[in-house]
Design an enzyme around this catalytic site. Structure first.
Site, PDB file in Angstrom:
ATOM      1  N   THR A  73       6.530   0.463   1.805  1.00 17.45           N
ATOM      2  CA  THR A  73       7.607   1.228   2.446  1.00 17.45           C
ATOM      3  C   THR A  73       6.971   2.114   3.508  1.00 17.45           C
ATOM      4  O   THR A  73       6.227   3.043   3.185  1.00 17.45           O
ATOM      5  CB  THR A  73       8.353   2.093   1.410  1.00 17.45           C
ATOM      6  OG1 THR A  73       8.814   1.245   0.367  1.00 17.45           O
ATOM      7  CG2 THR A  73       9.530   2.810   2.064  1.00 17.45           C
ATOM      8  N   LYS A 125       7.456  10.626  -0.220  1.00 10.69           N
ATOM      9  CA  LYS A 125       7.119   9.992   1.064  1.00 10.69           C
ATOM     10  C   LYS A 125       8.358   9.318   1.660  1.00 10.69           C
ATOM     11  O   LYS A 125       8.668   9.493   2.840  1.00 10.69           O
ATOM     12  CB  LYS A 125       6.013   8.960   0.833  1.00 10.69           C
ATOM     13  CG  LYS A 125       5.670   8.142   2.050  1.00 10.69           C
ATOM     14  CD  LYS A 125       5.570   6.639   1.910  1.00 10.69           C
ATOM     15  CE  LYS A 125       5.862   5.940   0.670  1.00 10.69           C
ATOM     16  NZ  LYS A 125       5.794   4.472   0.713  1.00 10.69           N
ATOM     17  N   LEU A 145       0.834  -1.201   0.000  1.00 12.26           N
ATOM     18  CA  LEU A 145       0.000   0.000   0.000  1.00 12.26           C
ATOM     19  C   LEU A 145       0.872   1.257   0.000  1.00 12.26           C
ATOM     20  O   LEU A 145       2.041   1.201   0.400  1.00 12.26           O
ATOM     21  CB  LEU A 145      -0.902  -0.017   1.243  1.00 12.26           C
ATOM     22  CG  LEU A 145      -1.856  -1.220   1.309  1.00 12.26           C
ATOM     23  CD1 LEU A 145      -2.429  -1.406   2.715  1.00 12.26           C
ATOM     24  CD2 LEU A 145      -2.979  -1.051   0.290  1.00 12.26           C
ATOM     25  N   PRO A 146       0.307   2.395  -0.424  1.00 15.65           N
ATOM     26  CA  PRO A 146       1.148   3.582  -0.589  1.00 15.65           C
ATOM     27  C   PRO A 146       1.775   4.112   0.710  1.00 15.65           C
ATOM     28  O   PRO A 146       2.978   4.304   0.775  1.00 15.65           O
ATOM     29  CB  PRO A 146       0.190   4.614  -1.193  1.00 15.65           C
ATOM     30  CG  PRO A 146      -0.889   3.810  -1.837  1.00 15.65           C
ATOM     31  CD  PRO A 146      -1.034   2.571  -1.005  1.00 15.65           C
ATOM     32  N   LYS A 185      15.172  -0.123   4.310  1.00 13.43           N
ATOM     33  CA  LYS A 185      14.532   0.373   3.083  1.00 13.43           C
ATOM     34  C   LYS A 185      14.647   1.900   2.986  1.00 13.43           C
ATOM     35  O   LYS A 185      14.940   2.444   1.921  1.00 13.43           O
ATOM     36  CB  LYS A 185      13.063  -0.069   3.057  1.00 13.43           C
ATOM     37  CG  LYS A 185      12.243   0.494   1.925  1.00 13.43           C
ATOM     38  CD  LYS A 185      12.711   0.035   0.560  1.00 13.43           C
ATOM     39  CE  LYS A 185      11.832   0.637  -0.538  1.00 13.43           C
ATOM     40  NZ  LYS A 185      12.393   0.397  -1.872  1.00 13.43           N
TER      41      LYS A 185
HETATM   42  P1  NAD Z   1       0.457   2.122  -6.224  1.00 15.96           P
HETATM   43  O1  NAD Z   1      -0.106   3.431  -5.834  1.00 15.96           O
HETATM   44  O2  NAD Z   1       0.683   1.822  -7.667  1.00 15.96           O
HETATM   45  O3  NAD Z   1      -0.431   0.920  -5.622  1.00 15.96           O
HETATM   46  C1  NAD Z   1      -1.028   0.970  -4.376  1.00 15.96           C
HETATM   47  C2  NAD Z   1      -2.348   0.235  -4.466  1.00 15.96           C
HETATM   48  O4  NAD Z   1      -2.936   0.236  -3.156  1.00 15.96           O
HETATM   49  C3  NAD Z   1      -3.354   0.883  -5.409  1.00 15.96           C
HETATM   50  O5  NAD Z   1      -3.862  -0.086  -6.313  1.00 15.96           O
HETATM   51  C4  NAD Z   1      -4.439   1.422  -4.483  1.00 15.96           C
HETATM   52  O6  NAD Z   1      -5.743   1.371  -5.066  1.00 15.96           O
HETATM   53  C5  NAD Z   1      -4.318   0.461  -3.321  1.00 15.96           C
HETATM   54  N1  NAD Z   1      -4.839   1.004  -2.065  1.00 15.96           N
HETATM   55  C6  NAD Z   1      -4.594   2.203  -1.489  1.00 15.96           C
HETATM   56  N2  NAD Z   1      -5.236   2.302  -0.324  1.00 15.96           N
HETATM   57  C7  NAD Z   1      -5.894   1.140  -0.149  1.00 15.96           C
HETATM   58  C8  NAD Z   1      -6.746   0.635   0.860  1.00 15.96           C
HETATM   59  N3  NAD Z   1      -7.064   1.377   1.926  1.00 15.96           N
HETATM   60  N4  NAD Z   1      -7.261  -0.602   0.703  1.00 15.96           N
HETATM   61  C9  NAD Z   1      -6.955  -1.363  -0.385  1.00 15.96           C
HETATM   62  N5  NAD Z   1      -6.158  -0.924  -1.380  1.00 15.96           N
HETATM   63  C10 NAD Z   1      -5.635   0.313  -1.253  1.00 15.96           C
HETATM   64  O7  NAD Z   1       1.841   1.997  -5.420  1.00 15.96           O
HETATM   65  P2  NAD Z   1       3.069   1.001  -5.729  1.00 15.96           P
HETATM   66  O8  NAD Z   1       4.035   1.688  -6.623  1.00 15.96           O
HETATM   67  O9  NAD Z   1       2.519  -0.326  -6.074  1.00 15.96           O
HETATM   68  O10 NAD Z   1       3.752   0.965  -4.284  1.00 15.96           O
HETATM   69  C11 NAD Z   1       3.225   0.198  -3.213  1.00 15.96           C
HETATM   70  C12 NAD Z   1       4.227   0.286  -2.052  1.00 15.96           C
HETATM   71  O11 NAD Z   1       5.490  -0.266  -2.469  1.00 15.96           O
HETATM   72  C13 NAD Z   1       4.517   1.707  -1.589  1.00 15.96           C
HETATM   73  O12 NAD Z   1       4.686   1.728  -0.204  1.00 15.96           O
HETATM   74  C14 NAD Z   1       5.812   2.054  -2.311  1.00 15.96           C
HETATM   75  O13 NAD Z   1       6.546   3.057  -1.631  1.00 15.96           O
HETATM   76  C15 NAD Z   1       6.502   0.714  -2.316  1.00 15.96           C
HETATM   77  N6  NAD Z   1       7.462   0.495  -3.403  1.00 15.96           N
HETATM   78  C16 NAD Z   1       7.176   0.871  -4.689  1.00 15.96           C
HETATM   79  C17 NAD Z   1       8.102   0.630  -5.700  1.00 15.96           C
HETATM   80  C18 NAD Z   1       7.843   1.009  -7.147  1.00 15.96           C
HETATM   81  O14 NAD Z   1       8.794   0.951  -7.959  1.00 15.96           O
HETATM   82  N7  NAD Z   1       6.636   1.385  -7.531  1.00 15.96           N
HETATM   83  C19 NAD Z   1       9.324   0.000  -5.399  1.00 15.96           C
HETATM   84  C20 NAD Z   1       9.570  -0.391  -4.092  1.00 15.96           C
HETATM   85  C21 NAD Z   1       8.640  -0.141  -3.095  1.00 15.96           C
END
Ligand code: NAD
Length: 305
Positions: free
Chosen positions: A95, A240, A64-65, A172
């Protein structure tokens, strides 16, 4: 195993797919209904709430974000902890800050289950390939129990047990501080060198063959240098992460001057409305100042044709 997966965004959709392809019985949930469709077509079951995704599951994953989203999905109404089975393992792949990981752990323990903080690194490419680095905090015995499933989304070589709960998150934040602030200095280097007369291809080839090479610069190859700002990893999430790192430094009474300068660059990019663009978009601030665009020369793509 019966496994729940909540958060099917840029990262979660791929990680959930690998769990499913590993032969597990997967139930998924996301705030966006459409995010679950490809997984359902591949055999997963849609849940109507985090609680439903967690019911009878031996492992529940979240991706999740924000830290607040993780707490809400865990402890809110219809949340994971209202339905989690005793002895199940809650693995958060998001994260977040270590304090949130500790708060989550206490709530999970109170529900009779176990928690691991297991943020990931390797981007959407690593998530798609299933070779992410996973940095894991929590009880070692619990970590070892779920290792075969973690290995479906990560590369065994890059599966790192970091210590007690919260240590995965600390690692991280440290990693992302390095990667993301490197992007700030790369943008200053490109601005300087291109304004002084060197083209982006020459500069990219020189630095990637030299001591200035980095994963951050390699990430530019298919993004800003090609004029592509599709995320990937969004500026909002990067802001963030750098913010959580400077906040952790502050809570430790530790000055981190360079990290705070990097953070301002991310805040400025958000202020300009680029929050949902790919992280290298922050370099556009320096492009403006230098009066050049950090793009490979046209001749590059012509020679590839
Ligand atoms: P994203 O925004 O693409 O996906 C997050 C998903 O969570 C979305 O589909 C959203 O609808 C869902 N969501 C949000 N609130 C919710 C809730 N209350 N209930 C259910 N679903 C909910 O983000 P991402 O890029 O997939 O990143 C996810 C996590 O991984 C973050 O913490 C990010 O910092 C971390 N991360 C991302 C990357 C990257 O390259 N994108 C790499 C490493 C770590």
């Amino acid at each position: 195993m019966k496994i729940g997966f909540i958060g099917l965004g840029n990262m979660g959709q791929h990680m959930a797919r690998h769990v499913l392809e590993g032969g597990h019985d997967l139930t998924v949930f996301d705030l966006t209904r459409d995010a679950g469709r490809p997984l359902e077509e591949a055999g997963a079951t849609w849940a109507n709430s985090p609680a439903e995704a967690a019911r009878d599951a031996e492992i529940v994953f979240t991706s999740l974000p924000l830290p607040a989203n993780v707490l809400e999905v865990a402890t809110g109404e219809g949340g994971v902890l209202s339905a989690i089975s005793p002895g199940a393992v809650f693995v958060d792949l998001s994260t977040i800050d270590p304090d949130t990981a500790v708060t989550l752990d206490a709530a999970v323990r109170a529900a009779g289950a176990h928690a691991l903080d297991s943020p990931v690194s390797g981007g959407t490419g690593g998530a798609d390939r299933g070779d992410l680095c996973l940095m894991v905090g929590g009880d070692r015995e619990v970590f070892e129990r779920v290792t075969p499933v973690l290995n479906l989304i990560g590369d065994g070589e890059k599966l790192v047990y970091c210590g007690g709960i919260g240590t995965g998150s600390i690692c991280k934040l440290a990693n992302n501080l390095v990667g993301l602030s490197t992007g700030v200095i790369i943008s200053e280097a490109f601005g300087m060198a291109m304004k002084a007369g060197v083209d982006a291809r020459t500069l990219y080839d020189v630095i990637t063959a030299s001591s200035g090479d980095s994963a951050a610069l390699r990430g530019w190859e298919s993004s800003i240098l090609e004029g592509n700002f599709e995320p990937g990893f969004m500026v909002d999430l990067a802001a963030k992460d750098v913010g959580l790192a400077t906040q952790l430094g502050r809570s430790l009474g530790l000055p981190m001057e360079a990290a705070n300068i990097a953070q301002q660059r991310f805040i400025e990019a958000q202020r300009r409305g680029w929050g949902r663009d790919a992280t290298p978009a922050i370099a556009r601030i320096q492009e403006e100042r230098a009066g050049v665009e950090f793009r490979f020369p046209e001749s590059d793509s012509e020679s590839e044709d």
